[in-house]
Design an enzyme around this catalytic site. Structure first.
Site, PDB file in Angstrom:
ATOM      1  N   GLY A  59     -24.061 -16.164  15.888  1.00  0.00           N
ATOM      2  CA  GLY A  59     -23.912 -15.092  16.864  1.00  0.00           C
ATOM      3  C   GLY A  59     -23.942 -13.696  16.301  1.00  0.00           C
ATOM      4  N   ARG A  97     -11.640 -10.859  25.351  1.00  0.00           N
ATOM      5  CA  ARG A  97     -12.113  -9.617  24.724  1.00  0.00           C
ATOM      6  C   ARG A  97     -13.636  -9.462  24.795  1.00  0.00           C
ATOM      7  NH1 ARG A  97     -10.713 -10.963  18.439  1.00  0.00           N
ATOM      8  NH2 ARG A  97      -8.688 -11.380  19.371  1.00  0.00           N
ATOM      9  N   HIS A  98     -14.354 -10.581  24.900  1.00  0.00           N
ATOM     10  CA  HIS A  98     -15.813 -10.455  25.077  1.00  0.00           C
ATOM     11  C   HIS A  98     -16.265 -11.264  26.298  1.00  0.00           C
ATOM     12  CE1 HIS A  98     -15.454 -13.860  22.337  1.00  0.00           C
ATOM     13  NE2 HIS A  98     -15.291 -13.105  21.268  1.00  0.00           N
ATOM     14  N   GLU A 157     -16.871 -22.655  23.717  1.00  0.00           N
ATOM     15  CA  GLU A 157     -15.841 -22.610  22.659  1.00  0.00           C
ATOM     16  C   GLU A 157     -14.533 -22.195  23.278  1.00  0.00           C
ATOM     17  OE1 GLU A 157     -16.418 -20.081  19.339  1.00  0.00           O
ATOM     18  OE2 GLU A 157     -18.391 -20.888  18.952  1.00  0.00           O
ATOM     19  N   HIS A 185     -20.660 -20.022  11.611  1.00  0.00           N
ATOM     20  CA  HIS A 185     -19.796 -18.880  11.304  1.00  0.00           C
ATOM     21  C   HIS A 185     -20.309 -18.112  10.092  1.00  0.00           C
ATOM     22  CE1 HIS A 185     -16.360 -16.242  11.247  1.00  0.00           C
ATOM     23  NE2 HIS A 185     -16.021 -16.742  12.416  1.00  0.00           N
ATOM     24  N   GLY A 186     -20.654 -16.861  10.333  1.00  0.00           N
ATOM     25  CA  GLY A 186     -21.067 -15.982   9.254  1.00  0.00           C
ATOM     26  C   GLY A 186     -22.464 -16.244   8.722  1.00  0.00           C
ATOM     27  N   ARG A 238     -12.106 -16.393  25.017  1.00  0.00           N
ATOM     28  CA  ARG A 238     -10.826 -16.227  24.304  1.00  0.00           C
ATOM     29  C   ARG A 238      -9.708 -15.958  25.297  1.00  0.00           C
ATOM     30  NH1 ARG A 238     -11.719 -15.224  18.533  1.00  0.00           N
ATOM     31  NH2 ARG A 238      -9.476 -14.914  18.451  1.00  0.00           N
ATOM     32  N   GLU A 263     -17.931 -29.358  14.119  1.00  0.00           N
ATOM     33  CA  GLU A 263     -18.682 -28.197  13.649  1.00  0.00           C
ATOM     34  C   GLU A 263     -18.004 -27.717  12.377  1.00  0.00           C
ATOM     35  OE1 GLU A 263     -20.018 -25.248  16.461  1.00  0.00           O
ATOM     36  OE2 GLU A 263     -19.791 -23.653  14.973  1.00  0.00           O
ATOM     37  N   HIS A 296     -17.593 -18.099  23.606  1.00  0.00           N
ATOM     38  CA  HIS A 296     -16.175 -18.361  23.338  1.00  0.00           C
ATOM     39  C   HIS A 296     -15.342 -17.588  24.367  1.00  0.00           C
ATOM     40  CE1 HIS A 296     -12.766 -18.287  20.032  1.00  0.00           C
ATOM     41  NE2 HIS A 296     -12.350 -18.765  21.181  1.00  0.00           N
ATOM     42  N   ASP A 329     -21.405 -14.034  22.451  1.00  0.00           N
ATOM     43  CA  ASP A 329     -20.137 -13.292  22.573  1.00  0.00           C
ATOM     44  C   ASP A 329     -20.313 -11.781  22.401  1.00  0.00           C
ATOM     45  OD1 ASP A 329     -18.928 -15.770  22.750  1.00  0.00           O
ATOM     46  OD2 ASP A 329     -17.922 -15.665  20.800  1.00  0.00           O
ATOM     47  N   HIS A 330     -21.090 -11.407  21.375  1.00  0.00           N
ATOM     48  CA  HIS A 330     -21.099  -9.975  21.042  1.00  0.00           C
ATOM     49  C   HIS A 330     -22.102  -9.165  21.863  1.00  0.00           C
ATOM     50  CE1 HIS A 330     -17.891 -10.681  18.418  1.00  0.00           C
ATOM     51  NE2 HIS A 330     -18.561 -11.609  17.771  1.00  0.00           N
ATOM     52  N   THR A 348     -11.836 -12.676  14.316  1.00  0.00           N
ATOM     53  CA  THR A 348     -12.709 -13.788  14.685  1.00  0.00           C
ATOM     54  C   THR A 348     -12.004 -15.074  14.268  1.00  0.00           C
ATOM     55  OG1 THR A 348     -14.939 -14.724  14.460  1.00  0.00           O
ATOM     56  CG2 THR A 348     -14.012 -13.671  12.504  1.00  0.00           C
ATOM     57  N   THR A 349     -12.626 -16.223  14.548  1.00  0.00           N
ATOM     58  CA  THR A 349     -11.976 -17.499  14.228  1.00  0.00           C
ATOM     59  C   THR A 349     -11.885 -17.649  12.712  1.00  0.00           C
ATOM     60  OG1 THR A 349     -13.066 -18.326  16.206  1.00  0.00           O
ATOM     61  CG2 THR A 349     -11.996 -19.944  14.796  1.00  0.00           C
ATOM     62  N   ASN A 351     -24.968 -17.700  19.929  1.00  0.00           N
ATOM     63  CA  ASN A 351     -23.651 -17.312  20.441  1.00  0.00           C
ATOM     64  C   ASN A 351     -23.753 -15.899  21.033  1.00  0.00           C
ATOM     65  OD1 ASN A 351     -21.052 -16.070  20.499  1.00  0.00           O
ATOM     66  ND2 ASN A 351     -20.247 -17.723  19.250  1.00  0.00           N
TER      67      ASN A 351
HETATM   68  N1  PXP Z   1     -19.003 -21.426  15.662  1.00  0.00           N
HETATM   69  C1  PXP Z   1     -17.723 -21.180  16.019  1.00  0.00           C
HETATM   70  C2  PXP Z   1     -16.846 -22.334  16.325  1.00  0.00           C
HETATM   71  C3  PXP Z   1     -17.241 -19.848  16.137  1.00  0.00           C
HETATM   72  O1  PXP Z   1     -15.965 -19.638  16.508  1.00  0.00           O
HETATM   73  C4  PXP Z   1     -18.132 -18.789  15.905  1.00  0.00           C
HETATM   74  C5  PXP Z   1     -17.663 -17.380  16.088  1.00  0.00           C
HETATM   75  O2  PXP Z   1     -17.339 -17.174  17.402  1.00  0.00           O
HETATM   76  C6  PXP Z   1     -19.457 -19.092  15.552  1.00  0.00           C
HETATM   77  C7  PXP Z   1     -19.853 -20.418  15.414  1.00  0.00           C
HETATM   78  C8  PXP Z   1     -20.469 -18.020  15.309  1.00  0.00           C
HETATM   79  O3  PXP Z   1     -20.095 -17.233  14.224  1.00  0.00           O
HETATM   80  P1  PXP Z   1     -20.872 -15.890  13.928  1.00  0.00           P
HETATM   81  O4  PXP Z   1     -20.664 -15.007  15.117  1.00  0.00           O
HETATM   82  O5  PXP Z   1     -20.219 -15.376  12.685  1.00  0.00           O
HETATM   83  O6  PXP Z   1     -22.326 -16.237  13.738  1.00  0.00           O
END
Ligand code: PXP
Length: 243
Positions: free
Chosen positions: A215, A51-52, A72, A193-194, A47, A153, A45, A11-12, A102-103, A9
């Site tokens: 991500g 924002r990113h 996403e 996520h996380g 959004r 997911e 993602h 995004d960041h 975040t989500t 991911n």
């Molecule tokens: N999957 C989904 C659906 C998410 O929304 C995110 C965060 O954008 C991730 C995976 C990745 O999460 P993380 O950035 O915490 O690894």
């Protein structure tokens, strides 16, 4: 056990770029580097507040990166129009609140089934694989089948946040039960996520999982160790857990 796909991911990478308003660091360059280092696909993602990731990033990720793009997005008319124009490999539908960092939770597929069914059908008819980001709850998975989504997911945020607490084992068990249920009802099962080097192993070992999307941790770790080494280490941790 079948190899687990790693979706990086980006995004960041865009978050850091946007901090100065220029073009560096470029999420498209990061995507290419991650693929060379062992990632299998790219997730981003878009959004509502941009924002990113921005619209032009998503277009370039599709056109310039030779790997499946997982777009996403919230299930809104604006995002559907963009996705139908860009035509990514997959769209992962997520809940989105403007004020969240975040989500925060999974999509309430049960509560929004009437709207999600035609929304998913429109994407599917355009050849886009639809995935629903859900909490590890078998009832939500059954609802995903009912709305016609081929992929879910599982939200691993509660599991990740429970690390070091007594709830950790129970959260892992919820993921285990949900992944097995997903496979039983015919859903392709992803998770994310996380996830970190420390917590990815137990999730990667769940045999029904096909893909992890990661991500924030990877972008942070890359500051210290570089992107190639970070992706390589996550790839190795996932592969080791499958053996
Ligand atoms: N999957 C989904 C659906 C998410 O929304 C995110 C965060 O954008 C991730 C995976 C990745 O999460 P993380 O950035 O915490 O690894």
């Amino acid at each position: 056990m079948k190899k687990l796909r790693l979706g990086f991911n980006v995004d960041h990478v865009a978050t850091v770029r946007n901090a100065r308003g220029g073009a560096h660091p470029d999420p498209v360059d990061a995507a290419r580097r991650a693929l060379a280092a062992g990632a299998d696909g790219i997730t981003a993602h878009l959004r509502e507040d941009r924002r990113h990731i921005r619209d032009a990033d998503m277009r370039r990720l599709k056109d310039e990166v030779p790997a499946p793009l997982n777009f996403e997005m919230a299930a809104t008319a604006e995002m559907a129009a963009i996705a139908l124009d860009i035509r990514p490999h997959a769209c992962c539908l997520v809940p989105e609140k403007r004020t969240e960092v975040t989500t925060e939770g999974g999509l309430d597929v049960i509560g929004h089934a009437a709207a999600l069914k035609p929304f998913a059908a429109k994407l599917r008819d355009a050849g886009i694989r639809v995935s629903l980001f859900v909490d590890p709850d078998p009832a939500q998975l059954d609802a995903a089948v009912a709305v016609g989504a081929p992929v879910v997911e599982l939200h691993t945020g509660a599991y990740a946040h429970a690390e070091g607490t007594p709830a950790f084992a129970a959260e892992l068990e919820r993921l285990r039960v949900a992944a097995a249920h997903a496979a039983r009802v015919g859903l392709e099962c992803h998770a994310g996520h996380g996830l970190t080097f420390a917590n990815v192993g137990a999730v990667a070992a769940l045999p029904e999982l096909v893909e992890l999307n990661i991500g924030h941790f990877l972008v942070g770790a890359a500051i210290f160790d570089g992107l190639d080494a970070t992706i390589g280490r996550m790839r190795a941790a996932m592969d080791a857990a499958r053996r």
